[in-house]
Motif scaffolding. Sequence first.
Motif, PDB file in Angstrom:
ATOM      1  N   GLY A 224      -0.488 -39.065 -43.498  1.00  0.00           N
ATOM      2  CA  GLY A 224      -0.727 -38.513 -42.309  1.00  0.00           C
ATOM      3  C   GLY A 224      -2.247 -38.147 -42.464  1.00  0.00           C
ATOM      4  O   GLY A 224      -3.171 -38.186 -41.262  1.00  0.00           O
ATOM      5  N   ARG A 225      -2.461 -37.587 -43.763  1.00  0.00           N
ATOM      6  CA  ARG A 225      -3.938 -36.813 -43.620  1.00  0.00           C
ATOM      7  C   ARG A 225      -4.699 -38.572 -43.746  1.00  0.00           C
ATOM      8  O   ARG A 225      -5.899 -38.168 -44.288  1.00  0.00           O
ATOM      9  CB  ARG A 225      -4.133 -36.085 -44.781  1.00  0.00           C
ATOM     10  N   ILE A 226      -4.281 -39.428 -43.518  1.00  0.00           N
ATOM     11  CA  ILE A 226      -5.567 -41.089 -43.744  1.00  0.00           C
ATOM     12  C   ILE A 226      -6.220 -40.446 -42.658  1.00  0.00           C
ATOM     13  O   ILE A 226      -7.299 -40.515 -42.410  1.00  0.00           O
ATOM     14  CB  ILE A 226      -4.742 -42.093 -43.220  1.00  0.00           C
ATOM     15  N   CYS A 227      -5.847 -39.766 -41.161  1.00  0.00           N
ATOM     16  CA  CYS A 227      -6.243 -40.018 -40.218  1.00  0.00           C
ATOM     17  C   CYS A 227      -6.213 -38.487 -39.167  1.00  0.00           C
ATOM     18  O   CYS A 227      -4.963 -37.792 -38.454  1.00  0.00           O
ATOM     19  CB  CYS A 227      -6.145 -41.127 -39.352  1.00  0.00           C
ATOM     20  N   GLY A 228      -7.435 -37.700 -38.724  1.00  0.00           N
ATOM     21  CA  GLY A 228      -6.646 -36.303 -37.929  1.00  0.00           C
ATOM     22  C   GLY A 228      -6.541 -36.647 -36.594  1.00  0.00           C
ATOM     23  O   GLY A 228      -5.764 -36.498 -35.599  1.00  0.00           O
ATOM     24  N   ILE A 229      -7.662 -38.301 -35.772  1.00  0.00           N
ATOM     25  CA  ILE A 229      -6.263 -38.568 -34.807  1.00  0.00           C
ATOM     26  C   ILE A 229      -5.073 -39.394 -34.393  1.00  0.00           C
ATOM     27  O   ILE A 229      -4.800 -38.816 -33.701  1.00  0.00           O
ATOM     28  CB  ILE A 229      -7.574 -40.111 -33.756  1.00  0.00           C
ATOM     29  N   CYS A 230      -5.102 -40.054 -35.622  1.00  0.00           N
ATOM     30  CA  CYS A 230      -3.829 -40.620 -35.274  1.00  0.00           C
ATOM     31  C   CYS A 230      -2.471 -40.140 -36.191  1.00  0.00           C
ATOM     32  O   CYS A 230      -1.889 -41.240 -37.002  1.00  0.00           O
ATOM     33  CB  CYS A 230      -3.631 -42.439 -35.497  1.00  0.00           C
ATOM     34  N   SER A 231      -2.942 -38.996 -36.789  1.00  0.00           N
ATOM     35  CA  SER A 231      -2.289 -38.611 -37.843  1.00  0.00           C
ATOM     36  C   SER A 231      -0.648 -38.885 -37.590  1.00  0.00           C
ATOM     37  O   SER A 231       0.218 -38.781 -38.566  1.00  0.00           O
ATOM     38  CB  SER A 231      -2.087 -37.063 -38.159  1.00  0.00           C
TER      39      SER A 231
ATOM     40  N   GLU B 103     -19.470 -34.060 -41.665  1.00  0.00           N
ATOM     41  CA  GLU B 103     -18.080 -33.850 -42.325  1.00  0.00           C
ATOM     42  C   GLU B 103     -18.494 -35.021 -43.723  1.00  0.00           C
ATOM     43  O   GLU B 103     -19.771 -35.710 -43.836  1.00  0.00           O
ATOM     44  CB  GLU B 103     -17.221 -35.076 -41.248  1.00  0.00           C
ATOM     45  N   PHE B 104     -17.898 -35.026 -44.735  1.00  0.00           N
ATOM     46  CA  PHE B 104     -17.784 -35.601 -45.877  1.00  0.00           C
ATOM     47  C   PHE B 104     -16.565 -36.234 -46.142  1.00  0.00           C
ATOM     48  O   PHE B 104     -16.007 -37.282 -45.336  1.00  0.00           O
ATOM     49  CB  PHE B 104     -18.264 -34.832 -47.025  1.00  0.00           C
ATOM     50  N   THR B 105     -16.169 -35.758 -46.744  1.00  0.00           N
ATOM     51  CA  THR B 105     -14.971 -37.262 -47.345  1.00  0.00           C
ATOM     52  C   THR B 105     -13.183 -36.189 -47.094  1.00  0.00           C
ATOM     53  O   THR B 105     -13.362 -35.905 -47.433  1.00  0.00           O
ATOM     54  CB  THR B 105     -14.896 -37.385 -49.200  1.00  0.00           C
ATOM     55  N   ALA B 106     -13.444 -37.128 -45.796  1.00  0.00           N
ATOM     56  CA  ALA B 106     -12.719 -36.334 -44.377  1.00  0.00           C
ATOM     57  C   ALA B 106     -11.590 -37.103 -43.677  1.00  0.00           C
ATOM     58  O   ALA B 106     -11.841 -38.345 -43.707  1.00  0.00           O
ATOM     59  CB  ALA B 106     -12.904 -34.597 -44.161  1.00  0.00           C
ATOM     60  N   CYS B 107     -10.486 -36.619 -42.375  1.00  0.00           N
ATOM     61  CA  CYS B 107     -10.076 -37.562 -42.070  1.00  0.00           C
ATOM     62  C   CYS B 107     -10.198 -37.399 -40.610  1.00  0.00           C
ATOM     63  O   CYS B 107     -10.088 -37.795 -39.949  1.00  0.00           O
ATOM     64  CB  CYS B 107      -8.799 -36.606 -42.126  1.00  0.00           C
ATOM     65  N   GLU B 108     -11.289 -35.436 -40.293  1.00  0.00           N
ATOM     66  CA  GLU B 108     -12.429 -35.294 -39.875  1.00  0.00           C
ATOM     67  C   GLU B 108     -10.909 -34.718 -38.517  1.00  0.00           C
ATOM     68  O   GLU B 108     -11.401 -34.320 -37.032  1.00  0.00           O
ATOM     69  CB  GLU B 108     -12.895 -36.298 -38.580  1.00  0.00           C
ATOM     70  N   GLY B 109     -10.264 -34.508 -39.297  1.00  0.00           N
ATOM     71  CA  GLY B 109      -8.442 -33.414 -38.301  1.00  0.00           C
ATOM     72  C   GLY B 109      -9.326 -32.147 -38.304  1.00  0.00           C
ATOM     73  O   GLY B 109      -9.016 -31.986 -36.835  1.00  0.00           O
ATOM     74  N   CYS B 110     -10.101 -31.816 -39.007  1.00  0.00           N
ATOM     75  CA  CYS B 110     -10.627 -30.491 -38.556  1.00  0.00           C
ATOM     76  C   CYS B 110     -11.425 -30.363 -37.332  1.00  0.00           C
ATOM     77  O   CYS B 110     -11.299 -29.096 -36.588  1.00  0.00           O
ATOM     78  CB  CYS B 110     -11.243 -29.415 -39.965  1.00  0.00           C
ATOM     79  N   GLN B 111     -12.715 -31.187 -37.431  1.00  0.00           N
ATOM     80  CA  GLN B 111     -13.258 -31.132 -36.122  1.00  0.00           C
ATOM     81  C   GLN B 111     -12.335 -31.262 -34.994  1.00  0.00           C
ATOM     82  O   GLN B 111     -12.426 -30.788 -34.106  1.00  0.00           O
ATOM     83  CB  GLN B 111     -14.447 -32.100 -36.401  1.00  0.00           C
ATOM     84  N   LEU B 112     -11.444 -32.207 -35.046  1.00  0.00           N
ATOM     85  CA  LEU B 112     -11.196 -32.715 -34.268  1.00  0.00           C
ATOM     86  C   LEU B 112     -10.099 -31.090 -33.784  1.00  0.00           C
ATOM     87  O   LEU B 112     -10.452 -31.096 -32.227  1.00  0.00           O
ATOM     88  CB  LEU B 112     -10.175 -33.515 -34.298  1.00  0.00           C
ATOM     89  N   GLN B 113      -9.366 -30.511 -34.545  1.00  0.00           N
ATOM     90  CA  GLN B 113      -9.189 -29.312 -34.025  1.00  0.00           C
ATOM     91  C   GLN B 113     -10.443 -28.879 -33.055  1.00  0.00           C
ATOM     92  O   GLN B 113      -9.696 -27.574 -32.106  1.00  0.00           O
ATOM     93  CB  GLN B 113      -8.659 -27.856 -35.217  1.00  0.00           C
ATOM     94  N   ILE B 114     -11.677 -28.912 -32.737  1.00  0.00           N
ATOM     95  CA  ILE B 114     -12.371 -27.714 -32.233  1.00  0.00           C
ATOM     96  C   ILE B 114     -12.270 -28.339 -30.642  1.00  0.00           C
ATOM     97  O   ILE B 114     -12.504 -27.704 -29.602  1.00  0.00           O
ATOM     98  CB  ILE B 114     -13.801 -28.413 -33.172  1.00  0.00           C
ATOM     99  N   LEU B 115     -12.578 -29.358 -30.375  1.00  0.00           N
ATOM    100  CA  LEU B 115     -12.217 -30.200 -28.917  1.00  0.00           C
ATOM    101  C   LEU B 115     -10.533 -29.867 -28.750  1.00  0.00           C
ATOM    102  O   LEU B 115     -10.307 -30.444 -27.611  1.00  0.00           O
ATOM    103  CB  LEU B 115     -12.455 -31.903 -29.254  1.00  0.00           C
ATOM    104  N   ASN B 116      -9.685 -29.514 -29.812  1.00  0.00           N
ATOM    105  CA  ASN B 116      -8.696 -28.919 -28.704  1.00  0.00           C
ATOM    106  C   ASN B 116      -8.502 -27.523 -28.420  1.00  0.00           C
ATOM    107  O   ASN B 116      -9.585 -27.289 -28.194  1.00  0.00           O
ATOM    108  CB  ASN B 116      -7.491 -29.257 -30.117  1.00  0.00           C
ATOM    109  N   ASN B 117      -7.377 -27.480 -27.921  1.00  0.00           N
ATOM    110  CA  ASN B 117      -6.692 -26.563 -27.632  1.00  0.00           C
ATOM    111  C   ASN B 117      -7.506 -26.225 -26.197  1.00  0.00           C
ATOM    112  O   ASN B 117      -8.915 -25.295 -25.894  1.00  0.00           O
ATOM    113  CB  ASN B 117      -6.942 -25.020 -28.504  1.00  0.00           C
TER     114      ASN B 117
END
Lengths: 424, 273
Positions: free
Chosen positions: A61-68, B21-35
Amino acid sequence: MKLSCNIDIRHLTRVEGHGNIRIKISDGKVVEAKWEVVETPRFFEAMLVGKHWENAPYICGRICGICSIGHTLASIRAIENAFQIQPTVQTARLRLLLKHMETLQSHILHLYFLAAPDFLGTGSVLPLINSHPDVIQRALRLKMIANDACDIIGGRRIHPIRTVVGGFTMLPQKKELDGIRQRLAAAAPDLVASAELFKSFATPSFVRETEFVSLKGENDYPFIGGEMISSDGVRHKEADYRKMTNEYCVKGSTSKWSKLSRKSFAVGALARMNNNFGMLHSAARNVASELAFAPVCHNPFMCNVAQLVECVHVVYDSISLIDELLALPLQEDRQTVSPRKGCGVGAIEVPRGILYHYYEFNAKGTLVKADCVIPTSQNHANIHHDIEEMAMQYSQTNVDDRDIELLAQMLVRSYDPCISCSVH
Amino acid sequence: MAGPISFLGVPLKRPKVAFFEFTACEGCQLQILNNEHTLIGFLNLVEIVNFREAMTERSDDYEIAFVEGSISRSDEVERLLEIRRNARILIAFGSCACFGGVNQLKNRFADLDWVTKEVYGDFPVETDEVHPIADYVAVDLNIYGCPVKKEEVEQIVTNLVVGKSVKIPDFPVCMECKAKENICLFELGEPCLGPVTRAGCDAWCPSNRRGCWGCRGPAGVVNMDQLEEIFNNYGFKNVELIDRLECFGGFTDFTSKLRTKAACEQRKTEGRS
Ligand code: SF4
Ligand code: SF4
């Protein structure tokens, strides 16, 4: 005729991940035109080796934050196929509903936050909060329904918690599902207004013929599993995904590329719609015709329109899915898992196109091999050749440098690339 | 964006904030645009001057830098050092930045060449061992989680803006889980790292009936021996414990100790047979 231009965009903005665009035209000749992916790779396929099956959906799931959610479900499907587990009807419906809500949140995020600023002449969504408050409020309303639904069904909007091999750890309550249903039904005017907004945008007229790959729906617009087809007539079974993807490495890119019948192909909302148009919900087809979409459409900028049409489809389809779920006596039906030696593939349509996870297990259920083929990596070659073609076409015109620069960026954005996902 | 903000009539300065962002899935940044219900208020609290995932404008004039992702390539080190030079407050944003996150799972293979070959064959791709950002720069604040919890981010940012101190819990997830009156997952047959993981997520996973995998790293005080005992008492082997502890990189010291112990035991049983 355009004599020269030199465009060098490093780390294109308003896309997920790091990619560069280079276009150099001199004396009316294209010297260089390319799309480069420079994102740091993470090596998920290697990380999984030696891990117990249970880890795969959680880690992947951690491959992607947008389509986890899509990754988690593709991973679960691959494992269930390997261990020959058939999800129950209830599980299948809930998973599809969850996927629909991910599609809706991802498409809305792309359309309003990433793509719309180009058409409205701003660098980001931030100034639009003041200049176009209605537009932003509408985007937030739609995105919020989708995210809330993901919380209710998956336990979390990013990196879902409740989704596991064999079913769900916990089920939503019927009143929660009904609440989502009511909000989806009330979203109809927002969908109409969204279509109006995108109708008012001038879609660039660029066209380059290409091949489109997607799942093939038998009776429904396809999202989870089944056969894959291409608009050039290639057809394969889910287990034969490699014949569809043919991944290879290229210089200047940390992501692999793919090809099929031609030098590149496209996946995503546009490919899905080109290959399965007749199976869209009628309300979605109406919006498509209002927005002048007709299959087979070879204008990559129409990807935005295709995403919008899919938003309409998933909203209406989700309402039917919830109705079906509300008619069922929702029960805890998580199946137990007995690992076995073998391999399995999970093919799923995620927002940016077809996603494949493939795993090989030993008798204890330990992973000995993993392969994930990501939609954006399948699109990279197509994006690259689009940029080449665009440079060629514009080298023969008098378009201003800044316009070419903007159009090239808009072109890449219209694919809604998920670059870190493609370099997993 | 809106003009000046004030709280109880006291004007507040909106700090200039940047996201990287570095080696990541950018999910944490995406959280910024959530809520979405609090998003506009949140965006109003700060002045975002750099956020590549969401905006085209960029500026190096910022006070607070949120850094997402781990470090796994030489160019990332350079970029990170530059961010450190520019920022007054540098925040490690999410488990990848704090501990290496899931990315550090590749470090368990001693042979990095094997890792690259497994994915890219003979195609040359640069990669290094994965490191948390604190291995290269001074970090002023950690925001834990994979992904980060937006409510916690909002609270932390608000405190920074109004000049209140930021308090991240020291106690373990178990306390939040008990406060929610959940049935303990061990009783339901699933292992959980709640007894040793830092709270602050409101027992996100256990409340959704999934054992904790330790994405927020160790609590202030942890008793690993007791955790091992709990696992063993409920019939879980040390390999299962190691598997969870090593997932996000927060427990590296403990996992290597456990691994050595497991290897010794293995040898002992082999010797006996
Ligand atoms: S901590 Fe988790 S959610 Fe955040 S960037 Fe890393 S993998 Fe993604
Ligand atoms: S489920 Fe986990 S967090 Fe909750 S009480 Fe049990 S061990 Fe602690």
